[in-house]
Design a protein around this motif. Structure first.
Motif, PDB file in Angstrom:
ATOM      1  N   TYR A  66       0.829  -1.207   0.000  1.00 29.57           N
ATOM      2  CA  TYR A  66       0.000   0.000   0.000  1.00 29.57           C
ATOM      3  C   TYR A  66       0.867   1.262   0.000  1.00 29.57           C
ATOM      4  N   ILE A  67       1.864   1.295   0.853  1.00 29.06           N
ATOM      5  CA  ILE A  67       2.730   2.480   0.946  1.00 29.06           C
ATOM      6  C   ILE A  67       3.552   2.669  -0.324  1.00 29.06           C
ATOM      7  N   ASP A  68       3.932   1.572  -0.971  1.00 27.44           N
ATOM      8  CA  ASP A  68       4.721   1.650  -2.194  1.00 27.44           C
ATOM      9  C   ASP A  68       3.877   1.997  -3.422  1.00 27.44           C
ATOM     10  N   GLY A  69       2.560   2.133  -3.225  1.00 28.27           N
ATOM     11  CA  GLY A  69       1.715   2.615  -4.318  1.00 28.27           C
ATOM     12  C   GLY A  69       0.750   1.620  -4.923  1.00 28.27           C
ATOM     13  N   ASN A  70       0.809   0.350  -4.519  1.00 29.30           N
ATOM     14  CA  ASN A  70      -0.121  -0.660  -5.035  1.00 29.30           C
ATOM     15  C   ASN A  70      -1.395  -0.621  -4.193  1.00 29.30           C
ATOM     16  N   ARG A  71      -2.305   0.308  -4.516  1.00 30.34           N
ATOM     17  CA  ARG A  71      -3.435   0.606  -3.635  1.00 30.34           C
ATOM     18  C   ARG A  71      -4.807   0.306  -4.217  1.00 30.34           C
ATOM     19  N   VAL A 135      -2.918   5.803  17.915  1.00 30.80           N
ATOM     20  CA  VAL A 135      -2.125   5.514  16.717  1.00 30.80           C
ATOM     21  C   VAL A 135      -1.112   6.614  16.399  1.00 30.80           C
ATOM     22  N   PRO A 136      -1.479   7.915  16.459  1.00 28.11           N
ATOM     23  CA  PRO A 136      -0.466   8.950  16.175  1.00 28.11           C
ATOM     24  C   PRO A 136       0.743   8.888  17.115  1.00 28.11           C
ATOM     25  N   VAL A 137       0.512   8.509  18.380  1.00 26.96           N
ATOM     26  CA  VAL A 137       1.619   8.384  19.336  1.00 26.96           C
ATOM     27  C   VAL A 137       2.456   7.149  19.010  1.00 26.96           C
ATOM     28  N   PHE A 138       1.787   6.034  18.712  1.00 24.90           N
ATOM     29  CA  PHE A 138       2.508   4.824  18.324  1.00 24.90           C
ATOM     30  C   PHE A 138       3.357   5.083  17.079  1.00 24.90           C
ATOM     31  N   ALA A 139       2.789   5.837  16.137  1.00 26.00           N
ATOM     32  CA  ALA A 139       3.507   6.137  14.894  1.00 26.00           C
ATOM     33  C   ALA A 139       4.770   6.953  15.165  1.00 26.00           C
ATOM     34  N   LEU A 140       4.683   7.862  16.110  1.00 25.57           N
ATOM     35  CA  LEU A 140       5.858   8.651  16.473  1.00 25.57           C
ATOM     36  C   LEU A 140       6.941   7.746  17.050  1.00 25.57           C
ATOM     37  N   THR A 141       6.538   6.768  17.842  1.00 23.94           N
ATOM     38  CA  THR A 141       7.489   5.823  18.436  1.00 23.94           C
ATOM     39  C   THR A 141       8.195   4.988  17.365  1.00 23.94           C
ATOM     40  N   THR A 142       7.418   4.396  16.465  1.00 29.35           N
ATOM     41  CA  THR A 142       8.041   3.558  15.439  1.00 29.35           C
ATOM     42  C   THR A 142       8.849   4.406  14.456  1.00 29.35           C
ATOM     43  N   LYS A 143       8.417   5.644  14.222  1.00 25.28           N
ATOM     44  CA  LYS A 143       9.187   6.533  13.349  1.00 25.28           C
ATOM     45  C   LYS A 143      10.570   6.798  13.937  1.00 25.28           C
ATOM     46  N   LEU A 144      10.641   7.017  15.238  1.00 25.18           N
ATOM     47  CA  LEU A 144      11.922   7.278  15.893  1.00 25.18           C
ATOM     48  C   LEU A 144      12.815   6.037  15.877  1.00 25.18           C
ATOM     49  N   LEU A 145      12.220   4.872  16.091  1.00 29.24           N
ATOM     50  CA  LEU A 145      13.010   3.647  16.147  1.00 29.24           C
ATOM     51  C   LEU A 145      13.471   3.194  14.766  1.00 29.24           C
ATOM     52  N   TYR A 146      12.680   3.484  13.743  1.00 24.26           N
ATOM     53  CA  TYR A 146      13.017   3.063  12.380  1.00 24.26           C
ATOM     54  C   TYR A 146      13.354   4.268  11.496  1.00 24.26           C
ATOM     55  N   ARG A 147      13.822   5.338  12.108  1.00 19.56           N
ATOM     56  CA  ARG A 147      14.031   6.600  11.391  1.00 19.56           C
ATOM     57  C   ARG A 147      15.062   6.491  10.267  1.00 19.56           C
ATOM     58  N   LYS A 148      16.006   5.556  10.366  1.00 17.76           N
ATOM     59  CA  LYS A 148      17.062   5.445   9.360  1.00 17.76           C
ATOM     60  C   LYS A 148      16.646   4.555   8.181  1.00 17.76           C
ATOM     61  N   TRP A 149      15.437   4.048   8.197  1.00 17.47           N
ATOM     62  CA  TRP A 149      15.038   3.087   7.180  1.00 17.47           C
ATOM     63  C   TRP A 149      14.105   3.687   6.122  1.00 17.47           C
ATOM     64  N   GLY A 150      13.985   5.019   6.112  1.00 18.62           N
ATOM     65  CA  GLY A 150      13.459   5.695   4.942  1.00 18.62           C
ATOM     66  C   GLY A 150      11.982   5.977   4.835  1.00 18.62           C
ATOM     67  N   HIS A 151      11.211   5.966   5.933  1.00 23.61           N
ATOM     68  CA  HIS A 151       9.792   6.264   5.832  1.00 23.61           C
ATOM     69  C   HIS A 151       9.431   7.431   6.749  1.00 23.61           C
ATOM     70  N   ASN A 152       8.530   8.281   6.277  1.00 25.69           N
ATOM     71  CA  ASN A 152       8.167   9.465   7.051  1.00 25.69           C
ATOM     72  C   ASN A 152       7.096   9.148   8.099  1.00 25.69           C
ATOM     73  N   TYR A 153       6.779  10.149   8.889  1.00 24.38           N
ATOM     74  CA  TYR A 153       5.841   9.967  10.007  1.00 24.38           C
ATOM     75  C   TYR A 153       4.468   9.511   9.525  1.00 24.38           C
ATOM     76  N   TYR A 154       3.987  10.083   8.428  1.00 22.20           N
ATOM     77  CA  TYR A 154       2.645   9.761   7.952  1.00 22.20           C
ATOM     78  C   TYR A 154       2.579   8.348   7.393  1.00 22.20           C
ATOM     79  N   GLU A 155       3.672   7.870   6.830  1.00 20.55           N
ATOM     80  CA  GLU A 155       3.725   6.476   6.412  1.00 20.55           C
ATOM     81  C   GLU A 155       3.717   5.551   7.630  1.00 20.55           C
TER      82      GLU A 155
END
Length: 266
Positions: A66-71, A135-155
Motif C-alpha cells: 500500500y505504501i509503495d503505491g499498489n493501492r 495511533v499517532p503516538v505509536f507512529a511517532l514511536t516507530t518513526k523514531l526507532l526506524y528513522r534510518k530506514w526511509g519512511h516518514n511519520y505519515y507512512e
C-alpha cells in the motif's frame, strides 16, 4: 450526455474520464447498488475481504504494498482499522457481555461507585477504540526507532493502522471465541482478556519482519521489542496519571471510593 463527464464535461471514451477520473455516468438502480456493495466489500480481488485475507497472511507486506503505491485493490487502512475497531467493540459489548461481567466484578471489588464502574466498563469494552486514538503516538514511536530506514511519520501512521488492524483481527479470531466459552467463569474470562496485550510484541515482530524483509532479523526484533517497551511504559504512565486523577476525584466527590483503593489487610 452519457458520453460527457458530469463533473468536467470532458468526453468519456472508456469507463473513467481521462481528465478528472470521474466514473462514466450510470443511473443508480438495484444493480448499481449491488455492484457497489460487491466491489466495495465482498469482491475477493479487491476491497475489504481482499485486505483481510492479505492482512492475515502478512500484515507487513500488505502495508508495504500500500505504501509503495499498489493501492487499487486495497481497502483504505485508516477506514479498515476504524471498521475493525468498531466490530471489536460490538463483539465485546454485545456478544461477550464484557460490560456486564466488568460491572459484576466492580460491584464486588469497588462497591457501589457508579463512576468507577462506568470507567472500568468503558475502558474494557472499548480497548480497540482507545488504542486507535493512540495511533499517532505509536507512529511517532516507530518513526523514531526506524528513522534510518526511509519512511516518514505519515507512512508510519499507515503502518500502525495495519499493526492495530492485525492485532484486532487476531484478538477477534483467537481470543474472543475463548472468552465467549468462559462467560460463566468471570475470573478466567478476565484473565484471558489480558492475552491480547501479551501478543503485541509478536505482532510487531511479525509486521516489521514482513515490511522490512531485507533488513537483519536481529535488528527488527530489537526495534520491535523496544517499541513494545515504550508502548508499555506509555500505557503505565497513563494508568499512573489516571490513578492520580481518580484519587483526586474520590477525595472531592466520592470519599467512599478511597477505601476500595487501599490494599487488603493480610
Amino acid at each position: 450526455m452519457e458520453n460527457s463527464c458530469p463533473n468536467c464535461n470532458h468526453l468519456i471514451i472508456e469507463n473513467f474520464c481521462s481528465n478528472c477520473g470521474q466514473k462514466k455516468y450510470k443511473r443508480i438502480d438495484k444493480k448499481y447498488v449491488l455492484d457497489e456493495i460487491q466491489y466495495t466489500l465482498l469482491h475477493t480481488n479487491k476491497g475489504l475481504f481482499y485486505s483481510l485475507k492479505k492482512l492475515i497472511k502478512s500484515p507487513g507486506t500488505t502495508a508495504k504494498e500500500y505504501i509503495d503505491g499498489n493501492r487499487v485493490n486495497h481497502y483504505k487502512p485508516i477506514l479498515l482499522v476504524f471498521l475493525l475497531s468498531g466490530i471489536s467493540a460490538f463483539i465485546s459489548y454485545k456478544l461477550l457481555g464484557f460490560g456486564e461481567i466488568i460491572n459484576d466484578f466492580n460491584a464486588q471489588k469497588y462497591g457501589n461507585s457508579e463512576f468507577l464502574g462506568d470507567l472500568m466498563s468503558f475502558t474494557s469494552n472499548y480497548t480497540a477504540i482507545l488504542m486507535l486514538m493512540m495511533v499517532p503516538v505509536f507512529a511517532l514511536t516507530t518513526k523514531l526507532l526506524y528513522r534510518k530506514w526511509g519512511h516518514n511519520y505519515y507512512e508510519h501512521i499507515v503502518m500502525n493502522c495495519y499493526i492495530l488492524a492485525a492485532f484486532t483481527l487476531i484478538s477477534m479470531i483467537i481470543v474472543y471465541p475463548i472468552m465467549f466459552f468462559l462467560k460463566d467463569s468471570p475470573d478466567s474470562f478476565l484473565t484471558i482478556s489480558q492475552i491480547p496485550f501479551l501478543i503485541v510484541p509478536f505482532v510487531l515482530v511479525w509486521f516489521f519482519r514482513g515490511f522490512y524483509g531485507e533488513k537483519p532479523v536481529k535488528s527488527i526484533v530489537l526495534r520491535s521489542l523496544s517499541a513494545f517497551g515504550i508502548f508499555a511504559l506509555g500505557y503505565l504512565g497513563i494508568i499512573i496519571v489516571g490513578s492520580i486523577l481518580l484519587v483526586i476525584y474520590a477525595m472531592i466527590y466520592d470519599p467512599e471510593l478511597i477505601k476500595y483503593m487501599q490494599p487488603p489487610n493480610k
